[in-house]
Scaffold this active site. Structure first.
Site, short mmCIF file in Angstrom:
data_model
loop_
_atom_site.label_atom_id
_atom_site.label_comp_id
_atom_site.label_asym_id
_atom_site.label_seq_id
_atom_site.Cartn_x
_atom_site.Cartn_y
_atom_site.Cartn_z
N GLY A 89 -1.56 -20.40 30.19
CA GLY A 89 -1.10 -19.81 31.57
C GLY A 89 -0.07 -21.35 31.72
O GLY A 89 -0.57 -22.76 31.92
N ARG A 153 -1.69 -17.92 23.98
CA ARG A 153 -2.90 -17.46 24.40
C ARG A 153 -4.11 -17.27 22.86
O ARG A 153 -4.99 -17.20 22.97
CB ARG A 153 -2.67 -16.49 25.71
CG ARG A 153 -1.97 -16.41 26.85
CD ARG A 153 -2.90 -15.82 27.95
NE ARG A 153 -2.33 -15.79 29.51
CZ ARG A 153 -2.62 -17.14 29.89
NH1 ARG A 153 -3.85 -16.90 29.64
NH2 ARG A 153 -2.05 -17.06 31.20
N ASP A 183 -10.54 -24.01 30.80
CA ASP A 183 -11.61 -23.32 30.09
C ASP A 183 -11.73 -22.41 28.63
O ASP A 183 -12.67 -23.17 28.00
CB ASP A 183 -12.32 -22.99 31.72
CG ASP A 183 -11.79 -21.18 31.66
OD1 ASP A 183 -12.74 -20.88 32.73
OD2 ASP A 183 -10.67 -21.72 31.90
N ASP A 184 -11.22 -22.00 28.99
CA ASP A 184 -10.96 -21.06 27.10
C ASP A 184 -10.61 -22.25 26.09
O ASP A 184 -11.21 -21.81 25.31
CB ASP A 184 -10.44 -19.68 27.63
CG ASP A 184 -11.24 -18.77 27.86
OD1 ASP A 184 -12.93 -18.83 27.88
OD2 ASP A 184 -10.75 -17.89 28.48
N LYS A 210 -6.52 -28.15 32.23
CA LYS A 210 -4.75 -27.51 32.84
C LYS A 210 -4.98 -26.79 33.23
O LYS A 210 -5.97 -25.84 32.18
CB LYS A 210 -4.22 -27.78 31.35
CG LYS A 210 -2.43 -26.82 31.96
CD LYS A 210 -2.71 -25.02 32.23
CE LYS A 210 -3.12 -24.55 30.48
NZ LYS A 210 -3.42 -23.55 30.70
N THR A 211 -5.34 -26.31 34.86
CA THR A 211 -5.14 -24.66 35.32
C THR A 211 -4.67 -25.09 36.47
O THR A 211 -5.63 -25.61 37.22
CB THR A 211 -6.47 -23.98 35.23
OG1 THR A 211 -6.18 -23.37 36.32
CG2 THR A 211 -7.81 -25.25 35.57
N ASP A 213 -5.65 -22.65 38.94
CA ASP A 213 -6.26 -21.71 39.68
C ASP A 213 -7.02 -22.94 40.18
O ASP A 213 -8.30 -22.57 40.76
CB ASP A 213 -7.62 -20.70 38.20
CG ASP A 213 -7.14 -20.02 38.28
OD1 ASP A 213 -5.28 -20.07 38.85
OD2 ASP A 213 -6.95 -19.06 38.02
N MET A 275 -2.99 -16.42 43.21
CA MET A 275 -3.42 -16.05 41.85
C MET A 275 -5.31 -16.76 42.11
O MET A 275 -5.14 -17.23 42.72
CB MET A 275 -2.43 -16.88 40.83
CG MET A 275 -1.58 -16.14 40.17
SD MET A 275 -0.43 -17.47 38.90
CE MET A 275 -1.87 -16.76 37.52
N ARG A 277 -8.66 -15.17 39.19
CA ARG A 277 -9.31 -14.26 39.45
C ARG A 277 -11.03 -14.61 39.25
O ARG A 277 -11.55 -14.08 39.76
CB ARG A 277 -8.57 -13.63 37.63
CG ARG A 277 -10.24 -13.35 37.04
CD ARG A 277 -9.95 -12.22 35.56
NE ARG A 277 -10.63 -11.69 35.07
CZ ARG A 277 -10.69 -10.99 34.81
NH1 ARG A 277 -9.90 -9.98 35.30
NH2 ARG A 277 -11.67 -9.72 34.88
N GLU A 336 -6.95 -13.33 44.14
CA GLU A 336 -6.21 -12.16 42.93
C GLU A 336 -7.77 -11.22 42.49
O GLU A 336 -7.38 -10.30 41.76
CB GLU A 336 -5.39 -13.12 41.90
CG GLU A 336 -5.21 -12.20 40.57
CD GLU A 336 -4.66 -12.75 39.81
OE1 GLU A 336 -3.49 -12.27 39.17
OE2 GLU A 336 -4.89 -14.20 39.17
N TYR A 441 3.44 -16.37 39.12
CA TYR A 441 3.79 -16.84 38.35
C TYR A 441 4.47 -17.95 39.35
O TYR A 441 5.07 -18.29 38.56
CB TYR A 441 4.68 -15.77 37.30
CG TYR A 441 3.55 -15.58 36.36
CD1 TYR A 441 2.61 -15.96 37.15
CD2 TYR A 441 3.96 -14.61 35.26
CE1 TYR A 441 1.79 -14.71 35.34
CE2 TYR A 441 3.51 -13.52 34.54
CZ TYR A 441 2.13 -14.07 34.52
OH TYR A 441 1.74 -12.91 33.70
N GLY A 443 4.28 -20.27 40.79
CA GLY A 443 3.61 -21.57 41.14
C GLY A 443 2.90 -22.10 40.05
O GLY A 443 2.96 -23.17 39.98
#
Length: 569
Positions: A89, A153, A183-184, A210-211, A213, A275, A277, A336, A441, A443
């Protein structure tokens, strides 16, 4: 070059145009010759024996730190061919990471070539790329979004996909590849680095954190980029320990607007789902910035083994107490991934996953008999809309798509039911109207803050430096972030040091361990010390829009300041 330049098909506002030439300072170590100082051998975040088996070439390698030196080391000469890919994302600042990589190679390895793989990892597998040039990159500097080369993705995980990546690396004669992701994506970067090393392919792989979250971080990687822009309220440096003046940021700005609306009408409870998860960092940061009446932190719910009823009763109790004070309005923040933190719901989801994986769900509902009695009761207790959302198609990892589960509407429905019971019992005499919101989204693609713009540029520069130093399997890391930019530290952290394993389909699968909200950490303790006051007294703060100049425009997020010990908890 014209200051009005814009990417093809992308019109620029005056603010966007003004940001194109915003100067980006660099840490001093990146301005002069440097060498790599290796640290001690690394281990893993968990199950080091299994990680060692999965990464026999990379496991144990040291992290690296850039240190000044009098002359350029002999190994850091010549030109490079480097690929870069955006994975997962969007997050504000991604374009500046690419700009940093490009500028490093232009300045330190003149004549080098940078390829941007289009559409994420699929671009690597399909060898779809664009050669980056100064003219191509310029319109994206300091801009939000990932539209320079776009993201995706897809994962490179099967033997066929690894072979496609190998073919692309050989075809373009790549010396290095930078994977910008969460992380993934960085787990995937490490797998690629291991694969290339085992097969003696010269392409080295470096990751970038990058994230929005905020759950990709460690001692050496203090924050992921994008979190600051997505969440932050800026603070006046001189007031850092005392007051929180209303200056800035995307989610917090919207929450602040909702707070003003709540106080203006005096008749709505706004349930805001944010957001995040797997971790509640965004929700916690926004709470620290805006002071809502109620904030649910998923990690606390899990630690206390709270049920849906416990959460509902807590919200209802506060609403009743506020009604006694004459307040029939308020703001409630919800992560979320809340349902993933509630043990009874986790069990229900696990059972549903098993049923959906092996059985056809009949319209008559006979499949429900395969649920345990407690799970059946919980499923029937949930509103119909939530039942349907729990049955939606799973994501590629087999997880419930929590972004599609309207937890805020579920809680509104459950609170309404409980309030009706209390009204009949004579213990509640107020008025309740719930309004639901999901801030998602919105943000992800804002113009990066000054901090994210500078931090991302330094991360990109660092990635270029690590590749130039012939490093692989590291994630670019920039530290000492509370100091002036010139004093930031620069290096790379072994990706295997961030990893643990999960058992999937009978095999151990490596995963970068997510950084959760720590209930003993300074940010949560600060929040916990204030939430009772915020619940009953309207201490709302409305941050307003992003500030790029003036007081507060260069400050850091509350979470980062508290974690680094700059603010008192």
């Amino acid at each position: 070059m014209s200051s009005n330049a814009a990417a093809p098909g992308r019109l620029a506002s005056e603010v966007q145009t003004s940001r194109l030439n915003h100067p980006l300072p660099l840490p001093s170590v990146l301005k002069s010759p440097f060498k790599i100082a290796d640290g001690p051998p690394s281990s893993a975040a968990g199950n080091p024996d299994e990680i060692a088996k999965l990464f026999p070439k990379l496991f144990g390698q040291p992290s690296a730190m850039l240190v000044p030196t009098g002359s350029v080391p002999s190994e850091m000469t010549g030109t490079l061919k480097v690929g870069v890919v955006l994975s997962g994302g969007q997050a504000p600042g991604g374009h500046n990471v690419i700009s940093g990589i490009f500028d490093y190679l232009q300045n330190r390895a003149k004549g080098s070539t940078v390829y941007g793989f289009k559409g994420g990892p699929a671009g690597i597998m399909k060898c779809k790329y664009v050669e980056l040039t100064p003219e191509f990159i310029y319109p994206y500097r300091n801009q939000g979004g990932f539209d320079m080369i776009c993201s995706g993705r897809d994962k490179i995980e099967t033997p066929e996909q690894f072979k496609q990546a190998e073919d692309t690396a050989k075809k373009l004669d790549l010396d290095g590849l930078v994977v910008i992701g969460g992380d993934d994506s960085n787990t995937n970067a490490c797998l690629l680095a291991e694969n290339f090393t085992q097969k003696n392919i010269k392409t080295r792989v470096i990751g970038c954190p990058k994230t929005i979250d905020g759950d990709l971080k460690s001692k050496e990687v203090p924050t992921s980029f994008g979190f600051d822009t997505a969440t932050r309220l800026k603070l006046y440096i001189g007031c850092i320990l005392a007051s929180f003046p209303p200056v800035l940021q995307i989610y917090s700005e919207m929450i602040g607007n909702v707070m003003t609306d709540a106080r203006s009408t005096g008749k709505y409870y706004h349930f805001v789902r944010l957001m995040g998860r797997a971790a509640s960092h965004i929700t916690l940061e926004c709470a620290l910035q805006t002071h809502p009446n109620i904030t649910i932190i998923g990690e606390e719910v899990a630690a206390k083994k709270q049920t849906l009823k416990t959460v509902t009763d807590y919200i209802t109790d506060v609403i009743c107490k506020r009604a006694e004070l004459g307040y029939n309005y308020g703001v409630i923040l919800i992560p979320e991934g809340l349902i993933d933190f509630i043990p009874e719901v986790q069990q229900l989801i696990a059972e549903l996953n098993e049923i959906l994986a092996h059985d056809v769900v009949d319209e008559g509902g006979l499949w429900k008999k395969k649920l345990r009695e407690q799970s059946q009761l919980l499923f029937e207790f949930l509103p119909q809309a939530i039942q349907e959302q729990l049955m939606l198609e799973r994501d590629p990892h087999g997880n419930v798509q929590v972004a599609k589960i309207e937890t805020e509407k579920m809680l509104i429905s459950m609170v309404e039911t409980e309030l009706e019971k209390r009204k009949l019992a004579g213990t509640y005499k107020g008025h309740f109207k719930g309004q639901s919101h999901f801030f998602g989204y919105e943000g992800r693609c804002g113009l990066p803050t000054n901090f994210d713009a500078t931090y991302c540029y330094a991360l990109g520069y660092a990635a270029g430096a690590l590749l130039h130093s012939r490093k692989t399997g590291l994630i670019s890391s920039v530290g000492n972030l509370c100091a002036p930019v010139e004093e930031w530290t620069v290096g790379g952290t072994a990706l295997t040091a961030l990893m643990d394993v999960e058992r999937r389909h009978g095999k151990f699968k490596p995963v970068i361990k997510k950084a959760m909200v720590e209930l003993e950490g300074a940010p949560f303790r600060k929040f916990a010390s204030m939430r009772d006051e915020w619940a009953l007294k309207n201490r709302y703060i409305s941050p307003g829009p992003i500030q790029f100049i003036g007081p507060g425009s260069d400050d850091l997020s509350r979470t980062l300041l508290l974690e680094l010990g700059v603010q008192a908890a």
